[in-house]
Design a protein around this motif. Structure first.
Motif, PDB file in Angstrom:
ATOM      1  N   LEU A   1      -6.434  -4.749   2.784  1.00 48.71           N
ATOM      2  CA  LEU A   1      -5.030  -5.239   2.876  1.00 48.71           C
ATOM      3  C   LEU A   1      -4.417  -5.686   4.255  1.00 48.71           C
ATOM      4  O   LEU A   1      -3.713  -6.503   4.711  1.00 48.71           O
ATOM      5  N   ASP A   2      -4.947  -4.724   5.283  1.00 45.24           N
ATOM      6  CA  ASP A   2      -4.427  -4.981   6.495  1.00 45.24           C
ATOM      7  C   ASP A   2      -5.069  -6.202   7.175  1.00 45.24           C
ATOM      8  O   ASP A   2      -4.316  -6.908   7.708  1.00 45.24           O
ATOM      9  N   ALA A   3      -6.236  -6.500   6.913  1.00 43.93           N
ATOM     10  CA  ALA A   3      -7.132  -7.864   7.342  1.00 43.93           C
ATOM     11  C   ALA A   3      -6.309  -8.927   6.680  1.00 43.93           C
ATOM     12  O   ALA A   3      -6.308  -9.804   7.292  1.00 43.93           O
ATOM     13  N   LEU A   4      -5.951  -8.729   5.476  1.00 45.51           N
ATOM     14  CA  LEU A   4      -5.106 -10.079   4.895  1.00 45.51           C
ATOM     15  C   LEU A   4      -3.594 -10.191   5.116  1.00 45.51           C
ATOM     16  O   LEU A   4      -3.138 -10.950   4.614  1.00 45.51           O
ATOM     17  N   GLY A   5      -3.287  -9.008   5.900  1.00 41.31           N
ATOM     18  CA  GLY A   5      -1.604  -8.899   6.178  1.00 41.31           C
ATOM     19  C   GLY A   5      -0.918  -8.605   5.016  1.00 41.31           C
ATOM     20  O   GLY A   5       0.110  -9.302   4.936  1.00 41.31           O
ATOM     21  N   LEU A   6      -1.286  -7.864   4.029  1.00 41.93           N
ATOM     22  CA  LEU A   6      -0.845  -7.730   2.759  1.00 41.93           C
ATOM     23  C   LEU A   6      -0.419  -6.242   2.632  1.00 41.93           C
ATOM     24  O   LEU A   6      -0.006  -5.701   1.456  1.00 41.93           O
ATOM     25  N   THR A   7      -0.415  -5.564   4.003  1.00 40.39           N
ATOM     26  CA  THR A   7      -0.120  -4.006   3.618  1.00 40.39           C
ATOM     27  C   THR A   7       1.145  -3.754   3.078  1.00 40.39           C
ATOM     28  O   THR A   7       1.404  -2.791   2.454  1.00 40.39           O
ATOM     29  N   HIS A   8       2.213  -4.399   3.415  1.00 37.93           N
ATOM     30  CA  HIS A   8       3.546  -4.219   2.669  1.00 37.93           C
ATOM     31  C   HIS A   8       3.864  -5.185   1.500  1.00 37.93           C
ATOM     32  O   HIS A   8       5.093  -5.084   0.994  1.00 37.93           O
ATOM     33  N   ASP A   9       2.868  -5.821   1.086  1.00 33.92           N
ATOM     34  CA  ASP A   9       3.161  -6.452  -0.225  1.00 33.92           C
ATOM     35  C   ASP A   9       2.847  -5.498  -1.468  1.00 33.92           C
ATOM     36  O   ASP A   9       1.671  -5.007  -1.681  1.00 33.92           O
ATOM     37  N   ARG A  10       3.832  -5.336  -2.120  1.00 39.51           N
ATOM     38  CA  ARG A  10       3.850  -4.165  -3.318  1.00 39.51           C
ATOM     39  C   ARG A  10       2.895  -4.658  -4.269  1.00 39.51           C
ATOM     40  O   ARG A  10       2.177  -3.800  -5.025  1.00 39.51           O
ATOM     41  N   LEU A  11       2.832  -5.974  -4.845  1.00 35.59           N
ATOM     42  CA  LEU A  11       1.955  -6.278  -5.985  1.00 35.59           C
ATOM     43  C   LEU A  11       0.520  -6.227  -5.371  1.00 35.59           C
ATOM     44  O   LEU A  11      -0.275  -5.807  -6.250  1.00 35.59           O
ATOM     45  N   ALA A  12       0.339  -6.644  -4.330  1.00 37.11           N
ATOM     46  CA  ALA A  12      -1.194  -6.502  -3.563  1.00 37.11           C
ATOM     47  C   ALA A  12      -1.607  -4.871  -3.794  1.00 37.11           C
ATOM     48  O   ALA A  12      -2.855  -4.620  -3.858  1.00 37.11           O
ATOM     49  N   ARG A  13      -0.735  -4.170  -3.306  1.00 44.48           N
ATOM     50  CA  ARG A  13      -0.894  -2.614  -3.289  1.00 44.48           C
ATOM     51  C   ARG A  13      -1.307  -2.040  -4.458  1.00 44.48           C
ATOM     52  O   ARG A  13      -2.395  -1.383  -4.861  1.00 44.48           O
ATOM     53  N   VAL A  14      -0.567  -2.686  -5.409  1.00 43.18           N
ATOM     54  CA  VAL A  14      -0.644  -2.096  -7.027  1.00 43.18           C
ATOM     55  C   VAL A  14      -2.129  -2.705  -7.675  1.00 43.18           C
ATOM     56  O   VAL A  14      -2.921  -1.998  -7.936  1.00 43.18           O
ATOM     57  N   VAL A  15      -2.486  -3.958  -7.298  1.00 48.33           N
ATOM     58  CA  VAL A  15      -3.453  -4.408  -7.507  1.00 48.33           C
ATOM     59  C   VAL A  15      -4.999  -3.973  -6.903  1.00 48.33           C
ATOM     60  O   VAL A  15      -6.035  -3.750  -7.749  1.00 48.33           O
ATOM     61  N   LEU A  16      -4.745  -4.269  -5.750  1.00 44.38           N
ATOM     62  CA  LEU A  16      -5.906  -3.670  -4.922  1.00 44.38           C
ATOM     63  C   LEU A  16      -6.110  -2.327  -4.553  1.00 44.38           C
ATOM     64  O   LEU A  16      -6.907  -1.918  -3.890  1.00 44.38           O
ATOM     65  N   GLY A  17      -5.061  -1.773  -4.434  1.00 47.31           N
ATOM     66  CA  GLY A  17      -4.881  -0.267  -4.284  1.00 47.31           C
ATOM     67  C   GLY A  17      -4.824  -0.148  -2.535  1.00 47.31           C
ATOM     68  O   GLY A  17      -4.934  -1.081  -1.833  1.00 47.31           O
ATOM     69  N   GLY A  18      -4.642   1.076  -1.990  1.00 48.32           N
ATOM     70  CA  GLY A  18      -4.359   1.386  -0.513  1.00 48.32           C
ATOM     71  C   GLY A  18      -5.496   2.262   0.053  1.00 48.32           C
ATOM     72  O   GLY A  18      -5.537   2.250   1.167  1.00 48.32           O
ATOM     73  N   VAL A  19      -6.037   2.996  -0.917  1.00 50.82           N
ATOM     74  CA  VAL A  19      -6.430   4.239  -0.323  1.00 50.82           C
ATOM     75  C   VAL A  19      -7.987   4.479  -0.916  1.00 50.82           C
ATOM     76  O   VAL A  19      -8.095   4.594  -2.131  1.00 50.82           O
ATOM     77  N   PHE A  20      -9.136   4.399  -0.141  1.00 46.38           N
ATOM     78  CA  PHE A  20     -10.498   4.725  -0.640  1.00 46.38           C
ATOM     79  C   PHE A  20     -10.580   6.160  -1.114  1.00 46.38           C
ATOM     80  O   PHE A  20     -10.123   7.112  -0.478  1.00 46.38           O
ATOM     81  N   ASP A  21     -11.127   6.368  -2.285  1.00 52.07           N
ATOM     82  CA  ASP A  21     -11.538   7.528  -2.768  1.00 52.07           C
ATOM     83  C   ASP A  21     -12.975   7.622  -3.474  1.00 52.07           C
ATOM     84  O   ASP A  21     -13.131   6.852  -4.492  1.00 52.07           O
ATOM     85  N   ILE A  22     -14.067   8.410  -3.213  1.00 51.03           N
ATOM     86  CA  ILE A  22     -15.195   8.167  -3.652  1.00 51.03           C
ATOM     87  C   ILE A  22     -15.152   8.561  -5.049  1.00 51.03           C
ATOM     88  O   ILE A  22     -15.992   8.064  -5.805  1.00 51.03           O
ATOM     89  N   LYS A  23     -14.195   9.442  -5.509  1.00 48.95           N
ATOM     90  CA  LYS A  23     -14.126   9.851  -6.825  1.00 48.95           C
ATOM     91  C   LYS A  23     -13.902   8.599  -7.847  1.00 48.95           C
ATOM     92  O   LYS A  23     -14.273   8.534  -8.820  1.00 48.95           O
TER      93      LYS A  23
END
Length: 119
Positions: free
Chosen positions: A77-99
């Motif tokens: 998201l940071d690399a694409l400049g979409l950090t603040h895009d709510r839809l992008a955050r919902v679809v792509l998520g924001g935080v990696f979790d191995i679980k």
């Protein structure tokens, strides 16, 4: 007709995912069941709109989920400049979790078991 059933099932799972996102604030359903269902949703969508058979569609759904999670690990998201895009955050998520990767595997296994049972 089978594609229609997959499409309707995808809509139903999508509705459940939306309900979970909007109304569930717990430590199990939202973070884990939601991730399990995410793979099922992608699978159902693939089966609804492509001629893919069970195993290729399941593997592709799992691969898509893993790629999205890896995108989180590498801050896509940071690399694409979409950090603040709510839809992008919902679809792509924001935080990696191995679980989450384990949940995706469970989702793929569940859909394969479900396919075996109902076909």
């Amino acid at each position: 007709m089978p594609r229609l059933r997959y499409g309707l099932a995808a809509l139903a799972v999508f509705a459940v995912e939306v309900l979970i996102a909007l109304f569930v604030r717990d430590a199990v359903v939202r973070p884990y069941v939601g991730d399990v269902l995410a793979v099922v949703l992608v699978y159902l969508g693939l089966r609804a709109v492509t001629p893919l058979k069970v195993m290729p569609a399941a593997m592709l759904a799992l691969a898509i989920a893993v790629m999205v999670e890896l995108g989180q690990l590498f801050h896509l998201l940071d690399a694409l400049g979409l950090t603040h895009d709510r839809l992008a955050r919902v679809v792509l998520g924001g935080v990696f979790d191995i679980k989450d990767l384990a949940c995706y595997g469970v989702g793929a296994a569940c859909l394969l078991v479900g396919e075996r049972r109902w076909t």
